[in-house]
Design an enzyme around this catalytic site. Structure first.
Site, PDB file in Angstrom:
ATOM      1  N   SER A 141       9.805  -7.255 -41.968  1.00  0.00           N
ATOM      2  CA  SER A 141       9.980  -5.840 -42.305  1.00  0.00           C
ATOM      3  C   SER A 141      11.432  -5.488 -42.617  1.00  0.00           C
ATOM      4  CB  SER A 141       9.476  -4.969 -41.159  1.00  0.00           C
ATOM      5  OG  SER A 141      10.130  -5.337 -39.958  1.00  0.00           O
ATOM      6  N   ASP A 384      13.711   2.921 -32.052  1.00  0.00           N
ATOM      7  CA  ASP A 384      13.639   1.660 -32.790  1.00  0.00           C
ATOM      8  C   ASP A 384      15.072   1.262 -33.162  1.00  0.00           C
ATOM      9  OD1 ASP A 384      13.534  -0.314 -34.760  1.00  0.00           O
ATOM     10  OD2 ASP A 384      11.830   0.583 -35.815  1.00  0.00           O
ATOM     11  N   HIS A 387      15.189  -1.542 -36.975  1.00  0.00           N
ATOM     12  CA  HIS A 387      15.114  -1.155 -38.391  1.00  0.00           C
ATOM     13  C   HIS A 387      16.217  -0.163 -38.741  1.00  0.00           C
ATOM     14  CE1 HIS A 387      11.044  -2.715 -37.448  1.00  0.00           C
ATOM     15  NE2 HIS A 387      11.220  -3.290 -38.628  1.00  0.00           N
TER      16      HIS A 387
END
Ligand SMILES: *[C@@H]1O[C@H](CO)[C@@H](O)[C@H](O)[C@H]1NC(C)=O
Ligand SMILES: *[C@@H]1O[C@H](CO)[C@@H](O)[C@H](O)[C@H]1NC(C)=O
Ligand SMILES: *[C@@H]1O[C@H](CO)[C@@H](O)[C@H](O)[C@H]1NC(C)=O
Ligand SMILES: *[C@@H]1O[C@H](CO)[C@@H](O)[C@H](O)[C@H]1NC(C)=O
Ligand SMILES: *[C@@H]1O[C@H](CO)[C@@H](O)[C@H](O)[C@H]1NC(C)=O
Ligand SMILES: *[C@@H]1O[C@H](CO)[C@@H](O)[C@H](O)[C@H]1NC(C)=O
Length: 409
Positions: A141, A384, A387
């Site tokens: 990702s 998070d 990311h």
């Protein structure tokens, strides 16, 4: 014939481009030292002063420029290069402003290498260079974030009717029709085959890889002119890696456990072997993006104990800062990649990204499942810190990729 995207032979297009550049430098030198600075000269003194983490110790390569060594310069007007709302391709896991992020300084930092400046990103030029070509990002990702960042940087110069964006299973394809070019992303978080290969349902706790099996994925990359790989985070489970000798779907008995570094080495060697067999030395380019750092523990940068990337709004200023990224995994890259007979260009984005504790999506993203009252009461518990918001840090990774692709820096 069209540009050879080779690091060894200059294409007709890049040769003429350099003639033009040389002329511009000449004219610029006649008229202004400032313009010359833009064209690969040393940054102006005030830029060095503006920049964070610029006091990296001097070493070797006096005339060469390490693009990955430098500092972040705040550039209110020059960054970001696009607005979050104007790029429809950003997945809701990365649209921080839309999810209520109150600050936006994280969008305004420009990477300033210590001994040279990056050429400014020219979307039209990049599309011209990609004419008739297929460019593919392969990985997890984080690599998908870089892929999206790149199409955000490019799509504005393409009219609505001349571009498309489509995802089928593990493959997402952006195409620029007038250029007969595609930029693609293929989901393969370990590069080699694994039980996490489903592009949507891949949250398995017990990760298993087939470290020598790559063709199931690689058949989809074959024929690419430019490949950009990454793989790291999925290996970092904290326990030994499970390697399956047989195939998935069989009795699954033949599983051995291996140190993470050893398993990583096997998978990277398999990738290199595939590259050597399938990529053409003269007409293609291969990149590998080094590990993307996480910011889970504020103690590491001298912050309040118990914190993480949540509520971080400024980069780290200590130029020697290195957080929790595995040095032994980096060592494996150092060992395996230079041995490839087809050159693999390393985009060593780890150090420059280590400084960016402010650039993560944190709590400002679409959540997979509703948050509990306990989580809501303690936001850092669900931040998070892997990311990155877009626009943001990953646009810089693409500026570096652009520079390595088209300029001899
Ligand atoms: C660097 O910038 C600061 C203000 O940001 C200024 O006070 C200082 O004098 C500058 N230093 C140099 C060496 O230019
Ligand atoms: C960007 O590249 C295109 C194509 O080479 C060129 O025509 C244009 O002038 C460039 N733009 C800038 C701002 O340099
Ligand atoms: C478009 O590019 C592909 C390679 O990606 C090539 O095979 C094809 O001939 C090109 N088509 C045109 C119309 O240029
Ligand atoms: C690459 O280019 C060189 C020099 O032009 C040539 O000798 C060689 O055969 C080419 N290799 C391939 C794989 O096309
Ligand atoms: C965020 O950080 C600031 C200091 O930078 C602090 O004053 C504030 O209390 C923090 N907010 C939360 C919710 O932790
Ligand atoms: C990438 O850069 C870091 C620090 O700048 C360095 O320690 C590391 O060895 C580099 N990695 C590789 C594979 O060259």
């Amino acid at each position: 014939m069209k540009p050879l995207l080779s690091s060894h032979r200059k294409s007709p297009l890049s040769v003429s481009y350099f003639v033009v550049l040389a002329f511009i430098v000449f004219v610029a030198l006649l008229y202004s030292e400032d313009i010359a600075c833009i064209l690969f000269k040393s940054p102006r003194p005030q830029e060095i002063n503006d920049s964070l983490a610029s006091s990296v110790p001097t070493e070797k390569e006096e005339e060469g420029c390490d693009l990955f060594e430098g500092g972040w310069a705040y550039d209110e007007a020059g960054r970001p290069q696009y607005e979050e709302g104007e790029c429809p391709y950003i997945q809701p896991q990365l649209t921080c402003q839309a999810h209520g992020r109150p600050d936006s300084r994280y969008q305004h930092w420009r990477w300033q290498p210590r001994k040279c400046s990056l050429p400014s990103f020219n979307a039209t030029l990049m599309l011209e260079m990609l004419r008739g070509k297929r460019m593919m990002f392969v990985g997890d990702s984080l690599n998908r974030g870089q892929f999206v960042s790149l199409i955000c940087l490019l799509h504005r110069v393409i009219p609505e009717s001349a571009k498309s964006y489509e995802t089928v299973d593990s493959l997402t394809v952006f195409s620029a029709k007038e250029y007969n070019a595609t930029i693609e992303f293929y989901w393969a978080p370990f590069l080699v085959e694994s039980n996490s290969d489903n592009a949507v349902i891949h949250r398995v706790d017990d990760r298993i890889v087939r470290a020598r099996s790559i063709n199931k994925h690689a058949q989809h990359w074959k024929g690419s002119d430019i490949l950009v790989f990454n793989t790291y985070l999925w290996w970092m489970t904290g326990v030994k890696m499970k390697i399956l000798k047989g195939s998935f779907g069989g009795d699954m008995k033949n599983i051995v456990e291996m140190e993470t570094e050893d398993a990583y080495r096997l998978a990277l060697r398999r990738m290199v072997k595939w590259v050597e067999k399938n990529m053409d030395h003269n007409n293609t380019r291969v990149f590998f993006v080094s590990m993307s750092p996480s910011h889970e523990r504020s103690e590491l940068w001298g912050g309040e104990p118990g914190g993480n990337c949540y509520n971080q709004t400024t980069p780290i200023e200590d130029s020697t800062y290195w957080g929790s990224t595995s040095k032994s995994m980096m060592q494996v890259l150092k060992e395996v990649l230079p041995r490839s007979r087809i050159p693999i260009t390393l985009l060593n984005i780890t150090q420059l990204s280590e400084y960016r504790k402010d650039a993560h999506t944190s709590i400002y993203k679409k959540q997979w499942s509703p948050l509990t009252p306990e989580q809501l009461a303690n936001p850092k518990s669900y931040a998070d810190c892997n990311h990155w918001c877009l626009p943001g840090l990953q646009d810089t990774w693409n500026e570096l990729l652009y520079t390595k692709l088209f300029f001899h820096l």
